[in-house]
Design a protein around this motif. Structure first.
Motif, PDB file in Angstrom:
ATOM      1  N   GLN A 135       0.829  -1.207   0.000  1.00 43.23           N
ATOM      2  CA  GLN A 135       0.000   0.000   0.000  1.00 43.23           C
ATOM      3  C   GLN A 135       0.868   1.265   0.000  1.00 43.23           C
ATOM      4  OE1 GLN A 135      -2.745  -1.576   3.330  1.00 43.23           O
ATOM      5  NE2 GLN A 135      -4.102  -0.317   2.093  1.00 43.23           N
ATOM      6  N   VAL A 136       2.091   1.123   0.481  1.00 44.34           N
ATOM      7  CA  VAL A 136       3.061   2.227   0.443  1.00 44.34           C
ATOM      8  C   VAL A 136       4.392   1.656  -0.027  1.00 44.34           C
ATOM      9  CG1 VAL A 136       4.303   3.978   1.778  1.00 44.34           C
ATOM     10  CG2 VAL A 136       1.903   3.468   2.325  1.00 44.34           C
ATOM     11  N   VAL A 137       5.062   2.376  -0.915  1.00 41.85           N
ATOM     12  CA  VAL A 137       6.375   1.975  -1.422  1.00 41.85           C
ATOM     13  C   VAL A 137       7.334   3.149  -1.203  1.00 41.85           C
ATOM     14  CG1 VAL A 137       7.724   1.318  -3.451  1.00 41.85           C
ATOM     15  CG2 VAL A 137       5.397   0.426  -3.153  1.00 41.85           C
ATOM     16  N   VAL A 138       8.513   2.866  -0.651  1.00 38.72           N
ATOM     17  CA  VAL A 138       9.521   3.909  -0.445  1.00 38.72           C
ATOM     18  C   VAL A 138      10.749   3.556  -1.270  1.00 38.72           C
ATOM     19  CG1 VAL A 138      10.878   5.221   1.222  1.00 38.72           C
ATOM     20  CG2 VAL A 138       8.663   4.249   1.907  1.00 38.72           C
ATOM     21  N   GLU A 139      11.093   4.443  -2.189  1.00 46.80           N
ATOM     22  CA  GLU A 139      12.275   4.249  -3.025  1.00 46.80           C
ATOM     23  C   GLU A 139      13.210   5.436  -2.875  1.00 46.80           C
ATOM     24  OE1 GLU A 139      11.273   4.145  -7.160  1.00 46.80           O
ATOM     25  OE2 GLU A 139      10.229   6.072  -7.118  1.00 46.80           O
ATOM     26  N   ASN A 140      14.458   5.243  -3.273  1.00 44.37           N
ATOM     27  CA  ASN A 140      15.412   6.343  -3.221  1.00 44.37           C
ATOM     28  C   ASN A 140      15.185   7.323  -4.362  1.00 44.37           C
ATOM     29  OD1 ASN A 140      18.159   7.306  -1.966  1.00 44.37           O
ATOM     30  ND2 ASN A 140      18.435   7.411  -4.169  1.00 44.37           N
ATOM     31  N   GLY A 141      15.005   6.774  -5.581  1.00 42.24           N
ATOM     32  CA  GLY A 141      14.847   7.634  -6.748  1.00 42.24           C
ATOM     33  C   GLY A 141      16.180   8.158  -7.240  1.00 42.24           C
ATOM     34  N   GLY A 142      16.142   9.065  -8.182  1.00 46.20           N
ATOM     35  CA  GLY A 142      17.357   9.654  -8.722  1.00 46.20           C
ATOM     36  C   GLY A 142      18.188   8.690  -9.538  1.00 46.20           C
ATOM     37  N   GLY A 143      17.571   7.583  -9.996  1.00 49.04           N
ATOM     38  CA  GLY A 143      18.289   6.599 -10.794  1.00 49.04           C
ATOM     39  C   GLY A 143      18.992   5.541  -9.978  1.00 49.04           C
ATOM     40  N   ASP A 199       1.028  -4.083 -11.944  1.00 49.41           N
ATOM     41  CA  ASP A 199      -0.367  -3.654 -12.045  1.00 49.41           C
ATOM     42  C   ASP A 199      -0.900  -3.170 -10.695  1.00 49.41           C
ATOM     43  OD1 ASP A 199      -2.624  -3.134 -13.585  1.00 49.41           O
ATOM     44  OD2 ASP A 199      -3.574  -5.035 -13.050  1.00 49.41           O
ATOM     45  N   ASN A 200      -0.009  -2.614  -9.870  1.00 50.85           N
ATOM     46  CA  ASN A 200      -0.425  -2.050  -8.586  1.00 50.85           C
ATOM     47  C   ASN A 200      -0.436  -0.539  -8.720  1.00 50.85           C
ATOM     48  OD1 ASN A 200      -0.877  -1.237  -5.976  1.00 50.85           O
ATOM     49  ND2 ASN A 200       0.894  -2.282  -5.082  1.00 50.85           N
ATOM     50  N   SER A 201      -1.578  -0.004  -9.094  1.00 50.82           N
ATOM     51  CA  SER A 201      -1.685   1.443  -9.305  1.00 50.82           C
ATOM     52  C   SER A 201      -2.162   2.164  -8.050  1.00 50.82           C
ATOM     53  CB  SER A 201      -2.654   1.732 -10.460  1.00 50.82           C
ATOM     54  OG  SER A 201      -3.934   1.187 -10.172  1.00 50.82           O
ATOM     55  N   SER A 202      -2.502   1.399  -6.991  1.00 50.68           N
ATOM     56  CA  SER A 202      -3.054   2.027  -5.793  1.00 50.68           C
ATOM     57  C   SER A 202      -1.987   2.353  -4.747  1.00 50.68           C
ATOM     58  CB  SER A 202      -4.107   1.106  -5.160  1.00 50.68           C
ATOM     59  OG  SER A 202      -3.525  -0.129  -4.773  1.00 50.68           O
ATOM     60  N   ALA A 203      -0.798   1.774  -4.858  1.00 50.30           N
ATOM     61  CA  ALA A 203       0.243   2.027  -3.866  1.00 50.30           C
ATOM     62  C   ALA A 203       0.715   3.471  -3.937  1.00 50.30           C
ATOM     63  CB  ALA A 203       1.425   1.087  -4.088  1.00 50.30           C
ATOM     64  N   GLU A 204       0.915   4.074  -2.767  1.00 50.17           N
ATOM     65  CA  GLU A 204       1.495   5.417  -2.725  1.00 50.17           C
ATOM     66  C   GLU A 204       3.005   5.280  -2.748  1.00 50.17           C
ATOM     67  OE1 GLU A 204       1.428   9.610  -0.217  1.00 50.17           O
ATOM     68  OE2 GLU A 204      -0.079   8.060   0.173  1.00 50.17           O
ATOM     69  N   VAL A 205       3.644   5.879  -3.736  1.00 47.00           N
ATOM     70  CA  VAL A 205       5.090   5.755  -3.905  1.00 47.00           C
ATOM     71  C   VAL A 205       5.777   7.015  -3.390  1.00 47.00           C
ATOM     72  CG1 VAL A 205       6.973   5.380  -5.521  1.00 47.00           C
ATOM     73  CG2 VAL A 205       4.765   4.257  -5.899  1.00 47.00           C
ATOM     74  N   ILE A 206       6.708   6.842  -2.474  1.00 41.39           N
ATOM     75  CA  ILE A 206       7.461   7.958  -1.902  1.00 41.39           C
ATOM     76  C   ILE A 206       8.877   7.905  -2.457  1.00 41.39           C
ATOM     77  CG2 ILE A 206       8.292   9.049   0.206  1.00 41.39           C
ATOM     78  CD1 ILE A 206       5.983   7.646   1.687  1.00 41.39           C
ATOM     79  N   ASP A 207       9.289   8.969  -3.112  1.00 46.28           N
ATOM     80  CA  ASP A 207      10.606   9.077  -3.738  1.00 46.28           C
ATOM     81  C   ASP A 207      11.474   9.982  -2.861  1.00 46.28           C
ATOM     82  OD1 ASP A 207      12.726  10.216  -5.373  1.00 46.28           O
ATOM     83  OD2 ASP A 207      11.726   9.390  -7.126  1.00 46.28           O
ATOM     84  N   ALA A 208      12.499   9.418  -2.228  1.00 45.13           N
ATOM     85  CA  ALA A 208      13.319  10.184  -1.286  1.00 45.13           C
ATOM     86  C   ALA A 208      14.026  11.360  -1.949  1.00 45.13           C
ATOM     87  CB  ALA A 208      14.339   9.272  -0.610  1.00 45.13           C
ATOM     88  N   VAL A 209      14.481  11.181  -3.184  1.00 46.82           N
ATOM     89  CA  VAL A 209      15.153  12.280  -3.889  1.00 46.82           C
ATOM     90  C   VAL A 209      14.185  13.441  -4.099  1.00 46.82           C
ATOM     91  CG1 VAL A 209      16.131  12.976  -6.112  1.00 46.82           C
ATOM     92  CG2 VAL A 209      16.959  10.903  -4.984  1.00 46.82           C
ATOM     93  N   LYS A 210      12.944  13.146  -4.486  1.00 48.35           N
ATOM     94  CA  LYS A 210      11.957  14.212  -4.657  1.00 48.35           C
ATOM     95  C   LYS A 210      11.643  14.883  -3.328  1.00 48.35           C
ATOM     96  CE  LYS A 210       9.777  12.277  -8.801  1.00 48.35           C
ATOM     97  NZ  LYS A 210       8.555  11.690  -9.390  1.00 48.35           N
TER      98      LYS A 210
END
Length: 301
Positions: free
Chosen positions: A85-93, A106-117
């Motif tokens: 339901q929540v995904v935390v990634e670093n981002g920035g490549g 096909d999980n479009s409902s998860a809230e994705v948190i990008d640490a770089v952003k």
């Protein structure tokens, strides 16, 4: 300084008691934990500190011996992401495998948190960007708040507890920032070398100046061969004693970085080992405390 993890059992117990009281009576079943997937155990630990007993966290990269840059996705990880339901990634490549797996899950409902952003940082004028934002303490404070918000949207009844846990984490983080400020007050302008850009946010917070040729650290980070001339320039930093410490990424070492480490040791220049993921048995705050302590001691030698 005591880490947040020492307080966690109390936080978890408080959440559990609140849920029992809210349920009121026999047969009450506590709600299922919020499924969260983090790209590395650094972010997984932060989710646990904010979420307490209300989260079930899976960290994709958790082995200190594993190079996050070369991770290959597994079917199991794909399944875990499809349920998050929540995904935390670093981002920035840094951890692009997360985005690829999400697109195919096909999980479009998860809230994705990008640490770089969340960091709000931008590339420099040359278009270069240091994506290792977990070594930037203010970013981790902002990220704790962002995680609390995301978890609160999934479980509004626990939103206040999530906010309080994030504040506890930030209070402890402030103590670490005060330590880097004290190092800066004493050692601003001191020259150091690094094998990769991984720790630069931390060394910069301490007022230290990176003297490593950019071509060296860039080649190491990309897994490319370091040109002979660049390697000589880097080794000269130690034979000529132009730096007072080497901050060495243990997680992605090779023959050329080993030459650099040996040159530092032979010239009695302290080596400060760092990693990209949490060492076994450490939480984020304990890990950063150790990193700052090691850096401080090296500069005092």
């Amino acid at each position: 300084m005591r880490g947040v993890s020492a307080r966690t059992p109390g936080v978890v117990l408080g959440l559990s008691l609140a849920l029992v009281c809210a349920g009121g009576g026999p047969g009450y079943a506590a709600p299922s934990p919020i499924p969260v997937v983090a790209s590395t155990n650094v972010y997984g630990d932060l989710v646990r500190q904010v979420g307490g007993g209300r989260v079930a966290v899976v960290s994709i990269i958790r082995d200190p011996a594993q190079d996050p840059h070369s991770y290959e996705a597994s079917t199991r990880t794909q399944l875990q992401l499809s349920r998050a339901q929540v995904v935390v990634e670093n981002g920035g490549g840094y951890d692009e495998f997360v985005g690829r797996m999400l697109r195919s899950s096909d999980n479009s409902s998860a809230e994705v948190i990008d640490a770089v952003k969340v960091s709000g940082m931008e590339p420099n004028v040359a278009g270069e960007f240091n994506e290792h934002v977990w070594y930037d303490l203010p970013t981790m404070g902002r990220l704790a708040d962002r995680i609390a918000q995301a978890l609160g949207r999934v479980s509004p009844a626990d939103a206040d507890a999530f906010r309080k846990n994030a504040q506890v984490f930030k209070d402890e983080l402030a103590g670490l920032e005060a330590r880097t400020d004290r190092i800066e007050a004493r050692r601003a302008g001191t020259s150091v070398a690094v094998t990769e850009p991984v720790p630069l946010y931390l060394t910069e917070a301490c007022g230290l100046v990176n003297k490593t040729p950019a071509a060296f650290s860039e080649a190491v980070e990309e897994g490319d061969e370091v040109p002979p001339r660049v390697l000589r320039e880097t080794l000269d930093l130690f034979t000529g004693r132009h730096v007072q410490a080497l901050v060495y990424n243990e997680q992605t070492s090779g023959p050329q970085t080993e030459k650099v480490r040996k040159a530092a040791e032979e010239n009695r220049i302290p080596v400060v080992p760092v990693t990209e993921t949490l060492p076994q048995g450490k939480d984020y705050l304990g890990w950063m405390t150790d990193n700052i302590t090691a850096l401080d001691r090296a500069l005092e030698r």
